[in-house]
Write a protein that holds these residues in place. Structure first.
Motif, mmCIF file in Angstrom:
data_model
loop_
_atom_site.group_PDB
_atom_site.id
_atom_site.type_symbol
_atom_site.label_atom_id
_atom_site.label_comp_id
_atom_site.label_asym_id
_atom_site.label_seq_id
_atom_site.Cartn_x
_atom_site.Cartn_y
_atom_site.Cartn_z
ATOM 1 N N UNK A 83 6.371 4.759 -8.057
ATOM 2 C CA UNK A 83 6.407 5.581 -9.271
ATOM 3 C C UNK A 83 5.015 6.086 -9.646
ATOM 4 N N UNK A 84 4.007 5.194 -9.620
ATOM 5 C CA UNK A 84 2.667 5.649 -9.976
ATOM 6 C C UNK A 84 2.131 6.611 -8.915
ATOM 7 N N UNK A 85 2.539 6.408 -7.645
ATOM 8 C CA UNK A 85 2.137 7.345 -6.598
ATOM 9 C C UNK A 85 2.736 8.715 -6.858
ATOM 10 N N UNK A 86 4.001 8.751 -7.287
ATOM 11 C CA UNK A 86 4.649 10.030 -7.571
ATOM 12 C C UNK A 86 3.996 10.719 -8.761
ATOM 13 N N UNK A 87 3.620 9.952 -9.780
ATOM 14 C CA UNK A 87 2.901 10.541 -10.921
ATOM 15 C C UNK A 87 1.591 11.160 -10.440
ATOM 16 N N UNK A 88 0.891 10.471 -9.557
ATOM 17 C CA UNK A 88 -0.382 10.971 -9.039
ATOM 18 C C UNK A 88 -0.185 12.274 -8.271
ATOM 19 N N UNK A 89 0.853 12.324 -7.434
ATOM 20 C CA UNK A 89 1.113 13.528 -6.649
ATOM 21 C C UNK A 89 1.412 14.720 -7.554
ATOM 22 N N UNK A 90 2.317 14.514 -8.516
ATOM 23 C CA UNK A 90 2.689 15.613 -9.418
ATOM 24 C C UNK A 90 1.490 16.063 -10.239
ATOM 25 N N UNK A 91 0.722 15.091 -10.746
ATOM 26 C CA UNK A 91 -0.446 15.443 -11.552
ATOM 27 C C UNK A 91 -1.468 16.215 -10.730
ATOM 28 N N UNK A 92 -1.710 15.764 -9.493
ATOM 29 C CA UNK A 92 -2.690 16.449 -8.651
ATOM 30 C C UNK A 92 -2.247 17.868 -8.327
ATOM 31 N N UNK A 93 -0.955 18.065 -8.075
ATOM 32 C CA UNK A 93 -0.478 19.421 -7.802
ATOM 33 C C UNK A 93 -0.687 20.331 -8.998
ATOM 34 N N UNK A 135 0.809 -1.212 0.000
ATOM 35 C CA UNK A 135 0.000 0.000 0.000
ATOM 36 C C UNK A 135 0.838 1.256 0.000
ATOM 37 N N UNK A 136 0.268 2.322 -0.540
ATOM 38 C CA UNK A 136 0.952 3.614 -0.585
ATOM 39 C C UNK A 136 -0.109 4.705 -0.540
ATOM 40 N N UNK A 137 0.093 5.718 0.309
ATOM 41 C CA UNK A 137 -0.858 6.817 0.454
ATOM 42 C C UNK A 137 -0.189 8.129 0.067
ATOM 43 N N UNK A 138 -0.903 8.961 -0.715
ATOM 44 C CA UNK A 138 -0.342 10.230 -1.183
ATOM 45 C C UNK A 138 -1.347 11.344 -0.920
ATOM 46 N N UNK A 139 -0.858 12.568 -0.706
ATOM 47 C CA UNK A 139 -1.760 13.693 -0.468
ATOM 48 C C UNK A 139 -2.350 14.230 -1.759
ATOM 49 N N UNK A 140 -3.604 14.675 -1.683
ATOM 50 C CA UNK A 140 -4.282 15.354 -2.782
ATOM 51 C C UNK A 140 -4.679 16.745 -2.317
ATOM 52 N N UNK A 141 -5.175 17.538 -3.251
ATOM 53 C CA UNK A 141 -5.605 18.883 -2.906
ATOM 54 C C UNK A 141 -6.763 18.895 -1.937
ATOM 55 N N UNK A 142 -6.940 20.025 -1.239
ATOM 56 C CA UNK A 142 -8.036 20.234 -0.298
ATOM 57 C C UNK A 142 -7.982 19.285 0.891
ATOM 58 N N UNK A 143 -6.774 18.781 1.219
ATOM 59 C CA UNK A 143 -6.617 17.943 2.392
ATOM 60 C C UNK A 143 -7.036 16.499 2.207
ATOM 61 N N UNK A 144 -7.428 16.101 1.002
ATOM 62 C CA UNK A 144 -7.799 14.716 0.753
ATOM 63 C C UNK A 144 -6.545 13.857 0.581
ATOM 64 N N UNK A 145 -6.737 12.561 0.681
ATOM 65 C CA UNK A 145 -5.664 11.597 0.482
ATOM 66 C C UNK A 145 -6.141 10.517 -0.477
ATOM 67 N N UNK A 146 -5.193 9.979 -1.253
ATOM 68 C CA UNK A 146 -5.476 8.836 -2.112
ATOM 69 C C UNK A 146 -4.591 7.688 -1.670
ATOM 70 N N UNK A 147 -5.178 6.512 -1.512
ATOM 71 C CA UNK A 147 -4.392 5.339 -1.149
ATOM 72 C C UNK A 147 -4.516 4.310 -2.257
ATOM 73 N N UNK A 148 -3.379 3.672 -2.561
ATOM 74 C CA UNK A 148 -3.326 2.629 -3.572
ATOM 75 C C UNK A 148 -2.900 1.330 -2.895
ATOM 76 N N UNK A 149 -3.629 0.260 -3.144
ATOM 77 C CA UNK A 149 -3.340 -1.044 -2.546
ATOM 78 C C UNK A 149 -3.272 -2.087 -3.649
#
Length: 590
Positions: free
Chosen positions: A162-172, A129-143
């Protein structure tokens, strides 16, 4: 048992993964929301050896909004909206630094959690599992669920990171772009709202106009209440889905929960934003039924003038992040409403300013040109909007030629008006200086790019040169509707015109062409408000335009443009675009 490192990397198909990762970055670059990555991201992870399920979730603390999953048995992504408060046991937490992958046996996890149930049903015995921050204080978790702990090696953990990092950069990037877009929308809305409120001293009429403007430009729904002798009275309700209009009107008039919220705002004199659990007990949010479930947040602001509260303005949002922008622009909207109500004298002064601005956006008159009769018409699409983006002009030349200009700025309001003035005066000045039309269009394109505006401009330049047998016509188009040529016998020809929009690309190409205009012929230029005028049955005026040109051109040349514009207005049942028409009729003395 938690495992972070220590297992050997499996032999991986790096070429396959690199290609898919490149595709994911491409998708991320175009995505309007991180959910747009889902199909590519989930398919990549599911395609790895040993993976039996991929589950993603979106959280706000312990509140689980939805699950998205794919499994070997069901490779098509499934989305389940949950809105379940899982409390401290389910609260997702993102690392402070780069994404961290954790590994667990599924048997160690809480089997009552929705995402664990999906993993168990898919036959997963271990999960990374890996959890990443999203905008507005939300979080996305991938399992990523696997058939056994041995399948979770360094390669899988690396790829999950790597996919978590793509998600973080894209969300920012998406968050920053959305914030900027919302700021522009808010500023444009305030500018246009000022024009709307300045056009009338009738508070109720003005309020209804504001509500119409707000949807969907600002929010998915809008309610406006005014303080009357009997209390707060709804005077406007607008929803982006016409099917929900009646429902929203009933809520505005009868719902006790909403009435209590509005009274709190009136009594306190301050705006508020409600979301999540704060919507419980009312007609909106996850616990509501029907259309109200789509409302993720609600903002209410008082409308005040001279310290007196006139009413409340309520916005309904289907996305939480839009509500974050509400306080700033709603405060500005309240200020403008107060000014509009406060002084009829100020209203008249501002009204004169608007009229003056519109007058300067269009030529005061058309030149007299030997052998040609020029006529023009301008019709406002929506009577409640004073300033539009259409423009036209005619520039006489030293050798008897005349250059006709017509164009359209995307949108309307203060910014569109400013760009309209820029476009017309830039083209006219350069043409008067003897610059070729394609050079003038190129200079205007560069000026628009320097402005950094998000709006584009279409334009068409037509030059009529006398040749003893009529006029030789050359024209250049930058994405503008093709002109029509009405022959003396009533036949109507379309002159092909294409070209790129102005204000979008550095290097653009123009559509161009030529024709001969003989005595009795008429060149007809127009904006898309003519072609896109729509009847009640959905028919566009474009389908009848040639017949209208043939018919209206049979009358007095000097009134040709006015007659054609009136025909489009009479045909139109819907559509709020302005209409501009410019006609050059050959063979009749000016």
């Amino acid at each position: 048992m938690e495992q972070r490192e220590g297992q050997p990397a499996r032999q991986a198909d790096d070429g396959w993964w690199s290609g898919r990762l490149h595709e994911l970055w491409s998708v991320a670059d175009r995505a309007q929301d991180v959910t747009g990555l889902a199909d590519s991201l989930y398919g990549m992870l599911l395609g790895m050896p040993g993976v039996v399920a991929v589950v993603g979730a979106r959280w706000t603390g312990g509140l689980l909004h939805y699950l998205r999953s794919v499994t070997r048995a069901e490779p098509t992504p499934a989305l389940v909206e949950i809105e379940q408060d899982c409390g401290a046991r389910g609260a997702a937490r993102a690392p402070k630094g780069e994404p961290v992958v954790t590994v667990h046996e599924v048997s160690e996890l809480d089997a009552g959690m929705p995402h664990v149930q999906v993993l168990l049903a898919a036959g997963a015995r271990a999960v990374a599992g890996c959890t990443v921050p999203l905008g507005q204080g939300d979080l996305a978790s991938f399992m990523v669920g696997t058939a056994g702990i041995g399948a979770i090696d360094r390669t899988l953990r690396t790829r999950l990171k790597q996919v978590a990092e793509v998600t973080v950069v894209s969300d920012r990037r998406i968050t920053a772009r959305r914030r900027d877009e919302m700021r522009q929308v808010s500023d444009a809305f305030l500018a246009e709202a000022s024009l709307q409120m300045d056009s009338s001293l009738d508070v109720e009429k003005t309020s209804r106009r504001v509500a119409r403007m707000a949807v969907p430009a600002v929010a998915e729904g809008c309610l406006l209440h005014l303080c009357r002798s009997g209390g707060l009275t709804p005077v406007a309700s607008t929803h982006m889905d016409a099917r929900e209009q009646e429902w929203l009107g009933v809520v505005a008039d009868e719902d006790p929960w909403l009435a209590d919220v509005l009274r709190r705002v009136v009594d306190g004199g301050q705006g508020l934003v409600l979301r999540g659990d704060e919507l419980a007990g009312g007609p909106f949010g996850a616990t509501a039924s029907g259309a109200g479930r789509a409302v993720r947040s609600l903002s209410v602001n008082p409308l005040k003038a001279r310290g007196r509260t006139l009413g409340t303005l309520t916005f309904l949002y289907h996305r939480v992040d839009i509500a974050e922008e509400a306080p700033r622009f709603l405060a500005g909207l309240a200020d403008r409403a107060a000014l509009a109500i406060d002084s009829s004298t100020l209203y008249e002064q501002r009204r004169r300013h608007v009229v003056s601005l519109q007058r300067h956006l269009l030529p005061s008159g058309l030149p007299r040109t030997p052998g040609l009769t020029l006529s023009s018409a301008y019709e406002v699409g929506d009577a409640s909007l004073d300033v539009g983006g259409d423009f036209y002009d005619a520039v006489p030349g030293a050798q008897g030629e005349v250059t006709l200009l017509i164009g359209d700025v995307c949108g309307r309001g203060a910014e569109a008006a400013a760009l309209t003035g820029l476009a017309r005066h830039t083209l006219r000045t350069l043409i008067e200086d003897g610059r070729p039309p394609e050079h003038a269009l190129g200079r205007l394109n560069q000026a628009l790019l320097r402005e950094g505006t998000s709006r584009f401009v279409t334009a068409l330049v037509a030059v009529l040169v006398p040749d003893g047998k009529g006029f030789h016509l050359r024209y250049w188009s930058a994405g503008h509707p093709a002109p029509l040529l009405r022959r003396a016998d009533g036949a109507v020809e379309e002159l092909p015109a294409h070209g790129d929009l102005l204000g979008v690309l550095e290097d653009i190409e123009y559509g161009s062409g030529s024709a001969h205009v003989t005595p009795g012929d008429a060149l007809v230029l127009f904006t898309d408000g003519v072609t896109e005028a729509r009847a009640a049955d959905g028919t566009f005026f474009e389908s009848r335009l040639r017949d209208a040109v043939a018919r209206q051109g049979a009358g007095e040349p000097r009134g040709f443009a006015e007659r054609l514009a009136e025909a489009a207005v009479e045909f139109r049942a819907t559509g709020a675009d302005d209409i501009a028409v410019l006609v050059a009729h050959a063979g009749v003395a000016a």
